[in-house]
Design a protein around this motif. Structure first.
Motif, mmCIF file in Angstrom:
data_model
loop_
_atom_site.group_PDB
_atom_site.id
_atom_site.type_symbol
_atom_site.label_atom_id
_atom_site.label_comp_id
_atom_site.label_asym_id
_atom_site.label_seq_id
_atom_site.Cartn_x
_atom_site.Cartn_y
_atom_site.Cartn_z
ATOM 1 N N GLU A 96 51.848 36.300 41.058
ATOM 2 C CA GLU A 96 50.808 36.952 40.252
ATOM 3 C C GLU A 96 49.869 35.897 39.650
ATOM 4 O OE1 GLU A 96 53.708 40.708 38.994
ATOM 5 O OE2 GLU A 96 53.402 39.055 37.596
ATOM 6 N N TYR A 97 50.472 34.801 39.177
ATOM 7 C CA TYR A 97 49.683 33.731 38.580
ATOM 8 C C TYR A 97 48.736 33.099 39.599
ATOM 9 C CZ TYR A 97 48.528 29.261 36.473
ATOM 10 O OH TYR A 97 47.841 28.179 35.999
ATOM 11 N N ILE A 98 49.297 32.790 40.794
ATOM 12 C CA ILE A 98 48.489 32.088 41.795
ATOM 13 C C ILE A 98 47.391 33.003 42.351
ATOM 14 C CG2 ILE A 98 49.832 32.530 43.927
ATOM 15 C CD1 ILE A 98 48.760 29.064 42.997
ATOM 16 N N ALA A 99 47.689 34.303 42.434
ATOM 17 C CA ALA A 99 46.676 35.263 42.901
ATOM 18 C C ALA A 99 45.491 35.254 41.949
ATOM 19 C CB ALA A 99 47.280 36.657 43.002
ATOM 20 N N ALA A 100 45.768 35.229 40.641
ATOM 21 C CA ALA A 100 44.683 35.192 39.651
ATOM 22 C C ALA A 100 43.937 33.860 39.736
ATOM 23 C CB ALA A 100 45.257 35.403 38.248
ATOM 24 N N GLU A 101 44.676 32.762 39.851
ATOM 25 C CA GLU A 101 44.062 31.432 39.941
ATOM 26 C C GLU A 101 43.117 31.318 41.136
ATOM 27 O OE1 GLU A 101 44.394 28.123 38.155
ATOM 28 O OE2 GLU A 101 44.450 29.848 36.816
ATOM 29 N N LEU A 102 43.534 31.910 42.265
ATOM 30 C CA LEU A 102 42.729 31.817 43.484
ATOM 31 C C LEU A 102 41.737 32.969 43.595
ATOM 32 C CD1 LEU A 102 45.515 30.826 46.077
ATOM 33 C CD2 LEU A 102 44.070 29.311 44.714
ATOM 34 N N SER A 103 41.633 33.774 42.516
ATOM 35 C CA SER A 103 40.764 34.967 42.498
ATOM 36 C C SER A 103 41.046 35.867 43.699
ATOM 37 C CB SER A 103 39.291 34.563 42.486
ATOM 38 O OG SER A 103 39.048 33.652 41.445
ATOM 39 N N MET A 104 42.317 36.012 44.027
ATOM 40 C CA MET A 104 42.709 36.872 45.144
ATOM 41 C C MET A 104 43.494 38.069 44.652
ATOM 42 S SD MET A 104 43.847 33.978 47.925
ATOM 43 C CE MET A 104 43.727 34.938 49.440
ATOM 44 N N GLU A 105 43.511 38.294 43.315
ATOM 45 C CA GLU A 105 44.326 39.385 42.817
ATOM 46 C C GLU A 105 43.697 40.728 43.170
ATOM 47 O OE1 GLU A 105 42.248 37.603 40.948
ATOM 48 O OE2 GLU A 105 42.324 38.208 38.838
ATOM 49 N N ASP A 106 44.567 41.684 43.405
ATOM 50 C CA ASP A 106 44.131 43.035 43.721
ATOM 51 C C ASP A 106 44.628 43.941 42.592
ATOM 52 O OD1 ASP A 106 43.739 45.569 44.614
ATOM 53 O OD2 ASP A 106 44.681 45.273 46.572
ATOM 54 N N PRO A 107 43.710 44.371 41.679
ATOM 55 C CA PRO A 107 44.165 45.147 40.515
ATOM 56 C C PRO A 107 44.793 46.478 40.915
ATOM 57 C CG PRO A 107 41.754 45.119 40.638
ATOM 58 C CD PRO A 107 42.254 44.200 41.712
ATOM 59 N N GLU A 108 44.535 46.898 42.154
ATOM 60 C CA GLU A 108 45.057 48.191 42.623
ATOM 61 C C GLU A 108 46.510 48.100 43.072
ATOM 62 O OE1 GLU A 108 43.089 51.237 42.960
ATOM 63 O OE2 GLU A 108 41.978 50.005 41.528
ATOM 64 N N SER A 109 46.946 46.882 43.451
ATOM 65 C CA SER A 109 48.247 46.836 44.122
ATOM 66 C C SER A 109 49.215 45.862 43.457
ATOM 67 C CB SER A 109 48.069 46.469 45.590
ATOM 68 O OG SER A 109 48.083 45.077 45.773
ATOM 69 N N GLU A 110 50.463 46.237 43.514
ATOM 70 C CA GLU A 110 51.590 45.364 43.191
ATOM 71 C C GLU A 110 51.768 44.380 44.346
ATOM 72 O OE1 GLU A 110 54.929 45.735 41.193
ATOM 73 O OE2 GLU A 110 53.368 46.030 39.684
ATOM 74 N N TYR A 111 52.429 43.275 44.067
ATOM 75 C CA TYR A 111 52.774 42.368 45.156
ATOM 76 C C TYR A 111 54.134 42.790 45.679
ATOM 77 C CZ TYR A 111 48.849 40.081 43.129
ATOM 78 O OH TYR A 111 47.593 39.855 42.652
ATOM 79 N N PRO A 112 54.201 43.325 46.893
ATOM 80 C CA PRO A 112 55.489 43.835 47.367
ATOM 81 C C PRO A 112 56.455 42.702 47.696
ATOM 82 C CG PRO A 112 53.867 43.968 49.117
ATOM 83 C CD PRO A 112 53.137 43.460 47.905
ATOM 84 N N ASN A 113 57.739 42.947 47.473
ATOM 85 C CA ASN A 113 58.783 42.011 47.857
ATOM 86 C C ASN A 113 59.008 42.136 49.362
ATOM 87 O OD1 ASN A 113 61.070 40.518 48.278
ATOM 88 N ND2 ASN A 113 62.387 41.729 46.920
ATOM 89 N N ILE A 114 58.674 41.085 50.110
ATOM 90 C CA ILE A 114 58.769 41.126 51.576
ATOM 91 C C ILE A 114 60.220 41.265 52.021
ATOM 92 C CG2 ILE A 114 58.238 39.821 53.704
ATOM 93 C CD1 ILE A 114 55.957 38.459 52.051
#
Lengths: 316, 316
Positions: free
Chosen positions: A72-90
């Motif tokens: 979640e942190y790195i997604a925000a840092e890289l401006s790749m976060e998707d406010p619509e979706s959770e990050y699924p556990n692969i």
């Protein structure tokens, strides 16, 4: 018997000028299917090149919650976060490990101790190999006990040493002990230290990390269920470790260093110290303070990844 | 140096005619507070005697999901289920281990490998000691690879042996190796075998269990990221193990046996074999078949606990 480490020459390895992820196992070529059991993934059931082919950075850490918070942190840092979706556990099909991905960054939990991280690394190395990943950097972000450092100090590992302060990992194969080298990538360690200087948010040092098989007696703690030594014995042992260059103690770095070296992965270990072991054994700082400390390796590695991706974008 | 095991004579131990849970650590008496960090519990923050004082059976296993399913199963078996309520995870403040309780039965996960179960056992033994529990039986219910047994066979461990087939566990303390005994309770093993005969639902045997530090190279698998030996080397090694009485291979029994013996806990290891290692390395049975196998140790131990509680109720 000391094994040689080096470039892998097996046909299993991807023949590109880029640096591949090497498996050193001729038997794998003969397997029709490879089940990565502890990830609940496999070559027949999953398109691993499509799922993971773009991975360039892998961050691993003991706690599944921490590895989710890292993605979640790195997604925000890289401006790749998707406010619509959770990050699924692969790896949702199993409770052994948790795995998350955003863009070129993979985040994987490994549990506690050498055997637990070793199972994960065997399957991760095969996953990256099957996915034909190239030029992968892998960083363990963890927690540790410090020796003579203020709590919250981040230690970038120079060498991982054993309980007798020697830089080696002993792997038992067919009942016989094979000694493996625990060297980590020194240029990567220096680049991470430089990043921390630029960040200027917390103390960071480069030093040796002692890797033990036990948290209590194995780390000279006085607060386990069993203890047959005195406070003075403990202090003497930790001071000897410190004289041998040991800055912190954890439980995974030696096999991590050994396995990453064997597979040609550029690797670093970045652990925060949660306490100064010369002053105590119990983790009695508040939850908030411990949480803050645990974010430091994430912040440092996040900053490093961002810098690398920017530099790469600048070159292309 | 071989440590002596035996009755604990420290004042930390509860002075009752009942059998207490011994800690062998004189430093604990001097501590005002004991934080069981990896359980997110402590003597200052939790009333451990009130929460755990009635525990008589502790079941431990690697997977948190399996330990939750065990508590649901045992609750139904003992007719103690509450259709209104979920079984809360007592260690909800951490993701290191999961813990569930119903009546006198505690169910705790321990992750994979010796270091991971050792951290859990240090804190569990202290927890049972602080809670003043007496006459506790502890059983590991796990999975394993079998040697020459049909998949799904349940193995009750006679002795836990190392990768050279010797019944010992090596604990490193202050950089020096101390050898510990891995004996388990033979009468408990026989009682469990008798239970299985009465159940008559699956094959159960008593035999030696090899405990390794690694799942791939450490267990002579040909399907890890690294493999430097041949199929014949593997077969020779596993056959030698079998000649030494080894029926199955897993990764926690030696330290479990050693620590339970040191603390006076009556202990057994009950593991199902998921495959016959003489015939393969990959876990390629269907999810349903593997699930069915994993329930067998639960069914056997559930039946044992029920029988013990009935016998006790009959006596009182």
């Amino acid at each position: 018997k000391v094994e040689k480490n080096g470039k892998c020459g097996l046909k299993s390895c991807f023949p590109l000028p880029l640096s591949p992820v090497c498996v050193n196992n001729p038997h794998l070529d003969a397997m029709k299917d490879d089940i990565l059991y502890h990830f609940s993934l496999g070559t027949r059931t999953h398109d691993l090149p499509a799922m993971f082919g773009d991975v360039k950075f892998v961050c691993v850490g003991g706690s599944p919650w921490r590895m989710k918070s890292f993605i979640e942190y790195i997604a925000a840092e890289l401006s790749m976060e998707d406010p619509e979706s959770e990050y699924p556990n692969i790896c949702a099909g199993t409770d052994r490990y948790a795995m998350y991905k955003i863009g070129p960054v993979l985040s994987v939990s490994h549990g506690m101790g050498i055997p637990s991280i070793a199972i994960m690394l065997h399957e991760l190395i095969k996953l990256l190999h099957h996915a034909r990943c190239t030029d992968v950097t892998i960083i363990r972000i963890g927690t540790s006990g410090g020796i003579g450092l203020g709590p919250g100090t981040v230690v970038i590992t120079k060498q991982s040493v054993d309980a007798t302060f020697l830089p080696k990992f002993e792997q038992v194969i067919l009942g016989k002990t094979v000694v493996r080298n625990t060297d980590l990538d020194q240029s990567l360690a220096e680049e991470l230290l430089q990043c921390s200087k630029e960040l200027n948010q917390f103390e960071t040092v480069i030093g040796n990390t002692m890797c033990t098989l036990d948290f209590y007696e194995g780390q000279a703690r006085l607060d386990g269920a069993f203890c047959s030594y005195t406070e003075k014995d403990k202090q003497d042992y930790l001071k000897k470790a410190n004289e041998a260059g040991v800055c912190n103690i954890e439980m995974e770095s030696s096999v991590f260093a050994a396995m990453c070296k064997l597979s040609g992965l550029r690797a670093a270990v970045v652990c925060v110290t949660l306490l100064d072991r010369l002053k105590g054994d119990q983790l009695n700082s508040s939850h908030e303070v411990l949480q803050d400390y645990q974010q430091r390796p994430q912040i440092l590695v996040g900053s490093y990844i961002k810098k690398q991706l920017r530099a790469k974008a600048g070159r292309s």
